[in-house]
Design a protein around this motif. Structure first.
Motif, mmCIF file in Angstrom:
data_model
loop_
_atom_site.group_PDB
_atom_site.id
_atom_site.type_symbol
_atom_site.label_atom_id
_atom_site.label_comp_id
_atom_site.label_asym_id
_atom_site.label_seq_id
_atom_site.Cartn_x
_atom_site.Cartn_y
_atom_site.Cartn_z
ATOM 1 N N ASP A 122 0.837 -1.210 0.000
ATOM 2 C CA ASP A 122 0.000 0.000 0.000
ATOM 3 C C ASP A 122 0.870 1.257 0.000
ATOM 4 O O ASP A 122 0.568 2.240 -0.694
ATOM 5 N N ALA A 123 1.965 1.232 0.780
ATOM 6 C CA ALA A 123 2.872 2.384 0.814
ATOM 7 C C ALA A 123 3.528 2.599 -0.549
ATOM 8 O O ALA A 123 3.674 3.742 -1.016
ATOM 9 N N GLN A 124 3.919 1.492 -1.189
ATOM 10 C CA GLN A 124 4.538 1.607 -2.512
ATOM 11 C C GLN A 124 3.550 2.145 -3.546
ATOM 12 O O GLN A 124 3.902 2.964 -4.401
ATOM 13 N N ILE A 125 2.309 1.686 -3.459
ATOM 14 C CA ILE A 125 1.275 2.168 -4.387
ATOM 15 C C ILE A 125 1.019 3.652 -4.163
ATOM 16 O O ILE A 125 0.869 4.431 -5.126
ATOM 17 N N MET A 161 3.846 5.560 -5.696
ATOM 18 C CA MET A 161 3.714 5.633 -7.152
ATOM 19 C C MET A 161 2.627 6.610 -7.561
ATOM 20 O O MET A 161 2.772 7.341 -8.557
ATOM 21 N N ASN A 162 1.538 6.638 -6.812
ATOM 22 C CA ASN A 162 0.439 7.551 -7.130
ATOM 23 C C ASN A 162 0.901 9.005 -7.034
ATOM 24 O O ASN A 162 0.624 9.832 -7.923
ATOM 25 N N VAL A 163 1.633 9.338 -5.937
ATOM 26 C CA VAL A 163 2.154 10.703 -5.776
ATOM 27 C C VAL A 163 3.144 11.021 -6.891
ATOM 28 O O VAL A 163 3.134 12.121 -7.476
ATOM 29 N N LEU A 164 4.006 10.048 -7.187
ATOM 30 C CA LEU A 164 4.998 10.248 -8.240
ATOM 31 C C LEU A 164 4.343 10.548 -9.586
ATOM 32 O O LEU A 164 4.704 11.512 -10.278
ATOM 33 N N GLY A 221 12.333 12.997 -5.392
ATOM 34 C CA GLY A 221 13.019 14.134 -6.000
ATOM 35 C C GLY A 221 12.248 14.844 -7.079
ATOM 36 O O GLY A 221 12.837 15.283 -8.074
ATOM 37 N N ILE A 222 10.925 14.951 -6.917
ATOM 38 C CA ILE A 222 10.119 15.633 -7.932
ATOM 39 C C ILE A 222 9.483 16.908 -7.407
ATOM 40 O O ILE A 222 9.083 17.787 -8.171
ATOM 41 N N GLY A 223 9.401 17.062 -6.067
ATOM 42 C CA GLY A 223 8.702 18.195 -5.462
ATOM 43 C C GLY A 223 9.322 19.536 -5.800
ATOM 44 O O GLY A 223 8.615 20.482 -6.174
ATOM 45 N N LEU A 224 10.655 19.666 -5.686
ATOM 46 C CA LEU A 224 11.312 20.943 -5.970
ATOM 47 C C LEU A 224 11.254 21.280 -7.464
ATOM 48 O O LEU A 224 11.134 22.449 -7.838
#
Length: 411
Positions: A235-238, A241-244, A375-378
């Motif tokens: 669930d954490a991995q999913i 991936m969803n946030v990514l 590493g996508i937020g910034l």
């Protein structure tokens, strides 16, 4: 009239017609002068013979020649009768009058050759103008073929005004538009390839982890507690991936200019406070104190929802890299020229050689303690801020602080 090609052709035509008219006037004047000279010579000979035979009639003869005789009509009729007896009358062909026939023949020749010469000059001028015009058309055609083949180095210059010059200017504009469109298309294709590679790379690890956990759960002898733990890990991995995927899609849309930002004058303070409210639980869990003291209203032109997303990522980064019980400083400086927002944490900091890379997608600092960060937020925050024609910079010192400064220009 702005068509210089037509104006030049009309000007040349007018000049040629003027020259031809002058030529005709000169030829007619020469014809009349020659006819007058020959008439004087002929009548002089007749007068001399008559005066020689009848000297007493000299005055009367001169009156007849100068049309001053009072009996001219009577003698004219008698003279016609005499000439008719010798076969000379008005209906006789001009070829039977040798002197007059020679004058008419020479005059006709001058007129004929004049027409031929000026006609040839007119045809030559028309040919040269049409050749020049169609040469330009052929150049445009050749250039268009080169552009179709991908060669945008072709250049066609036209220094004169007119419709042809407008066509050349329009062609150059079309070439620049096509070149820019093709460049944008190549960039978009490269951008799409990069995005697909990024997504593939980032999803490979969590998908592999989920696959391994699923294989482990297929083991019937696995205790229920371990199965639950594996399901929670999946669930954490999913969720990761969803946030990514969501953040990647946001960055891709912004970079591809597929998002229309609803920019309007809004209170930046409210935007920051809304972002802090969304991170309230995270702030509480990390026991972070927020040093946030500013005026109640600072108006900046921005899209409130998207700017919340950018500030949220900056604040989240500051929280994740702060020590438990640490502090985050938020400060706004408002001037007539710009508005500056500062978000500063006093956590682990970033090495100087890593600072130029922190806004790159999927970049993680080597010494970062946040191992589950993608590493996508910034990168998303930078894309949103720059889409608002604002500036973002970062300052940091390893083990001391990291400070992000966002500058909104007011002009």
């Amino acid at each position: 009239m702005k068509n210089t090609e037509l104006k030049s052709f009309i000007a040349i035509l007018v000049v040629l017609l003027t020259l031809f008219t002058v030529y005709q006037v000169i030829i007619h004047q020469l014809f009349y002068n020659q006819l007058k000279s020959d008439s004087i010579t002929t009548w002089g000979e007749i007068t001399a013979r008559l005066v020689e035979q009848n000297p007493e009639n000299e005055a009367e003869i001169m009156k007849v020649l100068t049309s001053h005789s009072i009996h001219s009509i009577q003698y004219q009729e008698k003279g016609k009768d005499i000439l008719r007896q010798y076969g000379l009358h008005e209906d006789l062909e001009s070829q039977l009058f040798p002197l007059l026939n020679n004058h008419i023949f020479r005059h006709s020749q001058f007129i004929y050759w004049g027409l031929v010469c000026f006609g040839c000059i007119l045809l030559l001028v028309s040919y040269m103008q049409q050749k020049m015009f169609f040469n330009k058309i052929r150049q445009l055609t050749s250039a268009a073929k080169k552009i179709i083949d991908g060669d945008y180095s072709v250049a066609i210059n036209e220094n004169k005004e007119g419709d042809l010059a407008k066509l050349v200017v329009s062609f150059r504009s079309m070439k620049d538009i096509i070149r820019q469109s093709m460049q944008d298309l190549r960039e978009e294709r490269g951008f799409l390839v990069q995005i697909l590679q990024d997504i593939s790379h980032q999803l490979k690890t969590p998908l592999s982890t989920i696959s391994i956990y699923n294989e482990m759960m297929l083991n019937e002898s696995l205790p229920r507690q371990q199965q639950v733990q594996l399901l929670q890990n999946n669930d954490a991995q999913i969720s990761r991936m969803n946030v990514l995927i969501q953040n990647l899609l946001k960055v891709a849309k912004i970079d591809a200019r597929a998002i229309s930002f609803e920019k309007e004058p809004a209170n930046l303070v409210e935007t920051i406070e809304d972002s802090l409210d969304r991170l309230d639980r995270m702030i509480t869990d990390h026991r972070i104190s927020i040093d946030w003291d500013t005026s109640k209203e600072v108006v900046v032109i921005h899209d409130k929802l998207w700017m919340q997303e950018a500030i949220l990522n900056l604040l989240k980064n500051a929280i994740e890299h702060s020590k438990p019980g640490g502090k985050i400083l938020i400060k706004i400086e408002n001037t007539p020229i710009f508005t500056e927002l500062v978000i500063q944490d006093f956590g682990e900091g970033i090495d100087a050689e890593e600072l130029p890379h922190i806004f790159e997608r999927f970049y993680k600092a080597i010494g970062s303690k946040k191992h589950d960060s993608v590493g996508i937020g910034l990168a998303l925050a930078k894309s949103i801020i720059e889409a608002h024609q604002a500036l973002i910079k970062v300052e940091s010192e390893r083990g001391a602080y990291t400070k992000f400064t966002v500058t909104f220009i007011k002009f």
